[in-house]
Design an enzyme around this catalytic site. Structure first.
Site, PDB file in Angstrom:
ATOM      1  N   HIS A   1       0.873  -1.178   0.000  1.00 55.16           N
ATOM      2  CA  HIS A   1       0.000   0.000   0.000  1.00 55.16           C
ATOM      3  C   HIS A   1       0.914   1.233   0.000  1.00 55.16           C
ATOM      4  CE1 HIS A   1      -2.674   2.993   1.993  1.00 55.16           C
ATOM      5  NE2 HIS A   1      -3.688   2.221   1.648  1.00 55.16           N
TER       6      HIS A   1
ATOM      7  N   ASP B   1       3.300  -4.614   7.924  1.00 57.38           N
ATOM      8  CA  ASP B   1       2.096  -3.791   7.834  1.00 57.38           C
ATOM      9  C   ASP B   1       0.906  -4.735   7.996  1.00 57.38           C
ATOM     10  OD1 ASP B   1      -0.180  -2.500   7.008  1.00 57.38           O
ATOM     11  OD2 ASP B   1       0.670  -1.663   5.166  1.00 57.38           O
TER      12      ASP B   1
ATOM     13  N   GLN C   1      -4.225  -5.235   6.978  1.00 56.48           N
ATOM     14  CA  GLN C   1      -5.205  -6.190   6.448  1.00 56.48           C
ATOM     15  C   GLN C   1      -4.985  -7.591   7.014  1.00 56.48           C
ATOM     16  OE1 GLN C   1      -7.702  -5.235   4.526  1.00 56.48           O
ATOM     17  NE2 GLN C   1      -6.983  -3.193   3.961  1.00 56.48           N
TER      18      GLN C   1
ATOM     19  N   LYS D   1     -10.011  -0.672  10.877  1.00 61.37           N
ATOM     20  CA  LYS D   1     -10.146  -1.861  10.018  1.00 61.37           C
ATOM     21  C   LYS D   1     -10.365  -3.119  10.845  1.00 61.37           C
ATOM     22  CE  LYS D   1      -7.083  -0.044   6.451  1.00 61.37           C
ATOM     23  NZ  LYS D   1      -7.840   0.273   5.252  1.00 61.37           N
TER      24      LYS D   1
ATOM     25  N   CYS E   1      -5.045   2.524  -3.448  1.00 62.18           N
ATOM     26  CA  CYS E   1      -3.815   3.080  -2.859  1.00 62.18           C
ATOM     27  C   CYS E   1      -2.640   2.141  -3.050  1.00 62.18           C
ATOM     28  CB  CYS E   1      -3.984   3.389  -1.371  1.00 62.18           C
ATOM     29  SG  CYS E   1      -5.068   4.756  -1.057  1.00 62.18           S
TER      30      CYS E   1
HETATM   31  N1  PMP Z   1      -1.593  -0.675   4.629  1.00 60.96           N
HETATM   32  C1  PMP Z   1      -2.566  -1.430   4.115  1.00 60.96           C
HETATM   33  C2  PMP Z   1      -2.245  -2.808   3.622  1.00 60.96           C
HETATM   34  C3  PMP Z   1      -3.865  -0.930   4.052  1.00 60.96           C
HETATM   35  O1  PMP Z   1      -4.837  -1.673   3.543  1.00 60.96           O
HETATM   36  C4  PMP Z   1      -4.121   0.385   4.529  1.00 60.96           C
HETATM   37  C5  PMP Z   1      -5.510   0.981   4.438  1.00 60.96           C
HETATM   38  N2  PMP Z   1      -6.158   0.766   3.220  1.00 60.96           N
HETATM   39  C6  PMP Z   1      -3.077   1.111   5.065  1.00 60.96           C
HETATM   40  C7  PMP Z   1      -1.819   0.553   5.096  1.00 60.96           C
HETATM   41  C8  PMP Z   1      -3.279   2.478   5.612  1.00 60.96           C
HETATM   42  O2  PMP Z   1      -4.125   2.430   6.731  1.00 60.96           O
HETATM   43  P1  PMP Z   1      -4.699   3.752   7.384  1.00 60.96           P
HETATM   44  O3  PMP Z   1      -5.317   4.540   6.269  1.00 60.96           O
HETATM   45  O4  PMP Z   1      -5.696   3.251   8.382  1.00 60.96           O
HETATM   46  O5  PMP Z   1      -3.559   4.457   8.027  1.00 60.96           O
END
Ligand code: PMP
Length: 405
Positions: free
Chosen positions: A122, A199, A202, A225, A363
């Protein structure tokens, strides 16, 4: 017992309609809905004991502080960290990664050093490292992905050099649902004494996470999440790193003694929690972890896995769909395109049928580039979803094909 009707009734928003049709919420990868007990815990914090933490001697401050530190203990237990000192509350995954990229970078990265990430990341696990590399004159290297969306693990050892200082990898890809073998990757990196940031944005909500078993150096995730509030997240870090890394932000709570000549810093975890944190969010997130704990991670994984297989089979029957992330080891995220129909057109038609899916690059533009596309339709399912909802999605896709082809 996994009682889907009872579970659905725990989430007030799932009872609502969109355009006069029952809501089918398949955008759980972007954010999850909240069970009533999380909403109640947040309401209770504001209703009955709201007061700033750590700063007062009065009764309400004492209650808030206790609940906040209790939330920290619940997070510690949930991910099996060794100590509460290793649990830092942040604003979310993005904030946690920025903290590590900055602070680790300040302490350990110098010109010519290398940072290793993967092509599945991401943007939140790319850009902070890129910014740090630019600042320090370091080099960003990328582990590539195979055609089925899995990581090309043979390249890991090839890409690790004497200059590699940290490896950052996503537990699960938000864009195509692929689960990475993070334990194996950590083991490979540790052979070269390279720490690993995982990270977990997910990963945390779909299966057991045990940071001690993984031997992760850093594991980060977001409250929103994992069925908790927005604006709260976690940075788990091994104590040896967190003790050694400099603070990220300066301000209240992170200090020991302040004078104009010199400031000394507070001990862990407060050294990394400058200012008033989102303590109500932390309390809500802990309630969410209790809630999913009461359902059971095994039950959650089993139900989500069944949904994934059912959805894949039903969607494949429709014909004309191209799936991305076709490796077997995935979570309940399906990322696909329908014939040559643009994902936004499909998304808009599905929306009118009450089906919330996500369209675009999620993203993760480098993932899309890898497959030569600019986006996909992503249905991300979780434990409160049902096969009946998948049937509605399939009806929707049939309608998309009818209208657009
Ligand atoms: N890493 C991953 C794999 C994600 O799916 C996301 C959110 N889509 C993020 C980072 C960023 O998370 P946040 O917007 O809650 O900071």
């Amino acid at each position: 017992m996994f009682d889907i009707n009872k579970i659905r009734s725990d989430f007030p928003v799932l009872a609502r309609e969109v355009y006069g049709k029952p809501l089918v919420y398949f955008d759980n990868g972007a954010t999850t809905q909240k069970p009533a007990r999380v909403i109640d815990a947040v309401r209770e914090a504001y209703d009955s004991y709201y007061s700033n933490i750590h700063r007062g001697v009065h009764a309400l401050s004492d209650i808030s502080s206790g609940k906040y530190e209790n939330a920290r203990e619940k997070v510690r237990a949930f991910i099996n960290a060794e100590s509460k000192k290793e649990i830092i509350f942040t604003a979310g995954t993005t904030a946690s990664i920025n903290l590590v990229a900055f602070s680790f970078g300040e302490r350990y990265i110098k010109k010519g050093d290398e940072v290793l990430i993967t092509a599945l990341e991401h943007h939140a696990n790319i850009v902070p490292w890129q910014m740090m590399c630019e600042r320090k004159g370091a080099v960003l290297k990328v582990i590539p992905i195979n055609d089925d969306g899995s990581l090309n693990l043979e390249k890991v050892n090839e890409l690790i050099t004497g200059k590699t200082k940290i490896l950052a990898v996503t537990h699960v890809s938000n864009a195509i649902g692929v689960i990475n073998p993070v334990k194996e990757i950590i083991e490979a990196a540790h052979k070269h004494n390279i720490p690993v940031l995982v990270d977990g944005a997910q990963g945390i909500q779909h299966g057991h996470v045990d940071v001690m078993d993984l031997e992760a150096d850093f594991y980060v995730f977001s409250g929103h999440k994992v069925y908790g509030p927005t604006g709260i997240g976690v940075l788990y870090g091994k104590r040896k790193w967190l003790e050694d890394m400099p603070p990220y932000q300066g301000g209240g709570d992170m200090v020991d003694r302040v004078s104009f000549e010199k400031t000394t810093y507070n001990e862990l975890p407060f050294k990394f929690e400058a200012g008033t944190t989102n303590f109500v969010g932390a309390i809500g997130m802990a309630e969410a972890l209790d809630y999913i704990g009461s359902i059971g991670m095994d039950n959650i994984s089993k139900h989500e896995n069944e949904l994934k297989h059912y959805a894949k089979e039903r969607l494949e029957q429709l014909g004309g769909l191209t799936f991305y992330g076709t490796t077997a080891n995935t979570i309940s995220i399906l990322s696909f395109l329908v014939d040559n129909i643009h994902q936004y057109d499909a998304g808009m038609i599905l929306d009118k049928m009450g089906v919330a899916i996500r369209t675009g690059s999620h993203c993760a533009q480098p993932v899309m580039s890898r497959f030569g596309i600019d986006g996909t339709i992503r249905a991300s399912m979780c434990f409160y979803n049902t096969k009946e909802e998948i049937d509605i999605l399939c009806e929707g896709i049939e309608k998309v094909k009818m209208m657009m082809l």
